[in-house]
Design a protein around this motif. Sequence first.
Motif, short mmCIF file in Angstrom:
data_model
loop_
_atom_site.label_atom_id
_atom_site.label_comp_id
_atom_site.label_asym_id
_atom_site.label_seq_id
_atom_site.Cartn_x
_atom_site.Cartn_y
_atom_site.Cartn_z
N GLY A 29 -13.17 0.00 4.88
CA GLY A 29 -13.51 -0.79 6.05
C GLY A 29 -13.24 -2.27 5.89
O GLY A 29 -13.24 -3.00 6.87
N ASP A 30 -13.06 -2.74 4.65
CA ASP A 30 -12.76 -4.16 4.53
C ASP A 30 -11.34 -4.42 5.01
O ASP A 30 -10.55 -3.50 5.24
N LYS A 31 -11.01 -5.63 5.19
CA LYS A 31 -9.78 -5.98 5.90
C LYS A 31 -8.51 -5.52 5.20
O LYS A 31 -7.55 -5.14 5.85
N TRP A 32 -8.49 -5.49 3.87
CA TRP A 32 -7.23 -5.25 3.16
C TRP A 32 -7.18 -3.96 2.37
O TRP A 32 -6.09 -3.48 2.05
N ALA A 33 -8.31 -3.36 2.02
CA ALA A 33 -8.32 -2.20 1.12
C ALA A 33 -7.51 -1.03 1.66
O ALA A 33 -6.76 -0.40 0.91
N GLY A 34 -7.65 -0.73 2.93
CA GLY A 34 -6.89 0.38 3.49
C GLY A 34 -5.39 0.15 3.39
O GLY A 34 -4.63 1.07 3.08
N MET A 35 -4.98 -1.09 3.62
CA MET A 35 -3.55 -1.40 3.51
C MET A 35 -3.08 -1.33 2.05
O MET A 35 -1.96 -0.89 1.78
N ILE A 36 -3.94 -1.75 1.13
CA ILE A 36 -3.59 -1.66 -0.29
C ILE A 36 -3.45 -0.19 -0.69
O ILE A 36 -2.51 0.18 -1.40
N ILE A 37 -4.35 0.64 -0.23
CA ILE A 37 -4.26 2.07 -0.53
C ILE A 37 -2.94 2.62 0.00
O ILE A 37 -2.24 3.37 -0.69
N ARG A 38 -2.55 2.23 1.20
CA ARG A 38 -1.27 2.68 1.76
C ARG A 38 -0.10 2.20 0.90
O ARG A 38 0.85 2.93 0.68
N CYS A 39 -0.17 0.96 0.43
CA CYS A 39 0.91 0.42 -0.41
C CYS A 39 1.03 1.17 -1.73
O CYS A 39 2.13 1.32 -2.26
N LEU A 40 -0.10 1.64 -2.27
CA LEU A 40 -0.11 2.32 -3.56
C LEU A 40 0.04 3.83 -3.44
O LEU A 40 0.12 4.53 -4.45
N GLU A 41 0.08 4.32 -2.22
CA GLU A 41 0.15 5.76 -1.98
C GLU A 41 1.37 6.39 -2.66
O GLU A 41 1.31 7.51 -3.18
N GLY A 42 2.49 5.69 -2.70
CA GLY A 42 3.71 6.21 -3.28
C GLY A 42 3.83 6.03 -4.78
O GLY A 42 4.79 6.50 -5.38
N GLY A 43 2.90 5.35 -5.40
CA GLY A 43 2.94 5.14 -6.84
C GLY A 43 2.56 3.73 -7.21
O GLY A 43 2.27 2.89 -6.34
N PRO A 44 2.56 3.43 -8.50
CA PRO A 44 2.14 2.10 -8.99
C PRO A 44 3.02 0.98 -8.42
O PRO A 44 4.20 1.16 -8.18
N ARG A 45 2.38 -0.17 -8.24
CA ARG A 45 3.08 -1.37 -7.73
C ARG A 45 2.57 -2.59 -8.47
O ARG A 45 1.43 -2.66 -8.90
N ARG A 46 3.46 -3.58 -8.56
CA ARG A 46 3.09 -4.87 -9.13
C ARG A 46 2.49 -5.74 -8.03
O ARG A 46 2.68 -5.50 -6.83
N PHE A 47 1.77 -6.77 -8.46
CA PHE A 47 1.12 -7.70 -7.54
C PHE A 47 2.13 -8.27 -6.55
O PHE A 47 1.88 -8.31 -5.34
N THR A 48 3.28 -8.71 -7.05
CA THR A 48 4.28 -9.32 -6.16
C THR A 48 4.85 -8.31 -5.17
O THR A 48 5.20 -8.68 -4.05
N GLU A 49 4.91 -7.04 -5.57
CA GLU A 49 5.36 -6.01 -4.62
C GLU A 49 4.34 -5.83 -3.51
O GLU A 49 4.71 -5.62 -2.35
N LEU A 50 3.06 -5.90 -3.85
CA LEU A 50 2.00 -5.77 -2.84
C LEU A 50 2.02 -6.95 -1.88
O LEU A 50 1.70 -6.80 -0.70
N ARG A 51 2.37 -8.10 -2.38
CA ARG A 51 2.38 -9.32 -1.55
C ARG A 51 3.38 -9.23 -0.40
O ARG A 51 3.15 -9.81 0.66
N ALA A 52 4.48 -8.52 -0.58
CA ALA A 52 5.51 -8.47 0.46
C ALA A 52 4.98 -7.89 1.78
O ALA A 52 5.03 -8.57 2.81
N PRO A 53 4.43 -6.68 1.80
CA PRO A 53 3.92 -6.17 3.08
C PRO A 53 2.57 -6.78 3.47
O PRO A 53 2.19 -6.74 4.64
N LEU A 54 1.87 -7.36 2.50
CA LEU A 54 0.55 -7.95 2.76
C LEU A 54 0.66 -9.47 2.80
O LEU A 54 -0.22 -10.18 2.32
N ARG A 55 1.72 -9.98 3.39
CA ARG A 55 1.99 -11.43 3.35
C ARG A 55 0.92 -12.27 4.03
O ARG A 55 0.80 -13.45 3.77
N ALA A 56 0.10 -11.65 4.90
CA ALA A 56 -0.94 -12.42 5.58
C ALA A 56 -2.16 -12.67 4.69
O ALA A 56 -2.98 -13.52 5.00
N VAL A 57 -2.29 -11.94 3.59
CA VAL A 57 -3.43 -12.12 2.69
C VAL A 57 -3.06 -13.17 1.64
O VAL A 57 -1.94 -13.20 1.14
#
Length: 139
Positions: free
Chosen positions: A40-68
């Motif tokens: 329910g927090d603002k970013w966790a669901g999106m982070i889960i979606r980003c990691l759904e396909g496998g491990p990611r680096r911080f900079t990889e997460l930043r690309a689709p989550l550019r607003a955070v």
Amino acid sequence: MTDATDAVGDAVRNALRQEPLDPDMFDPVCPSSAMPFRVGDKWAGMIIRCLEGGPRRFTELRAPLRAVTPKVLSETLRAMERDGLLTRTPYDENPPRVEYALTPLGRSLIPLLDAARAWSETHLPHLLAARRNHQRDAS
């Protein structure tokens, strides 16, 4: 009014009367503030979606989550790690590399995200219309 009408009215009022709420309906051992559901927090669901396909680096997460902001992303990742939803794996390389991956517990939230997405696709127009109506009525 007749006695019969009064009796019917009393019966209807009694049928509509709700039982009072139990003051102990929430278990004090597990208060809602301690719930690990970060979906329910603002970013966790999106982070889960980003990691759904496998491990990611911080900079990889930043690309689709550019607003955070990086700070908020770091805080959210730390909180999710603390709650056992993801793992943080540092690698002893130059430059240093860290990967984030969902744990089985974190992965178990994906069906909940799917359900929330399906609900939103169905009900979001109604929710937004209700917000507009409320805002209009408040003005």
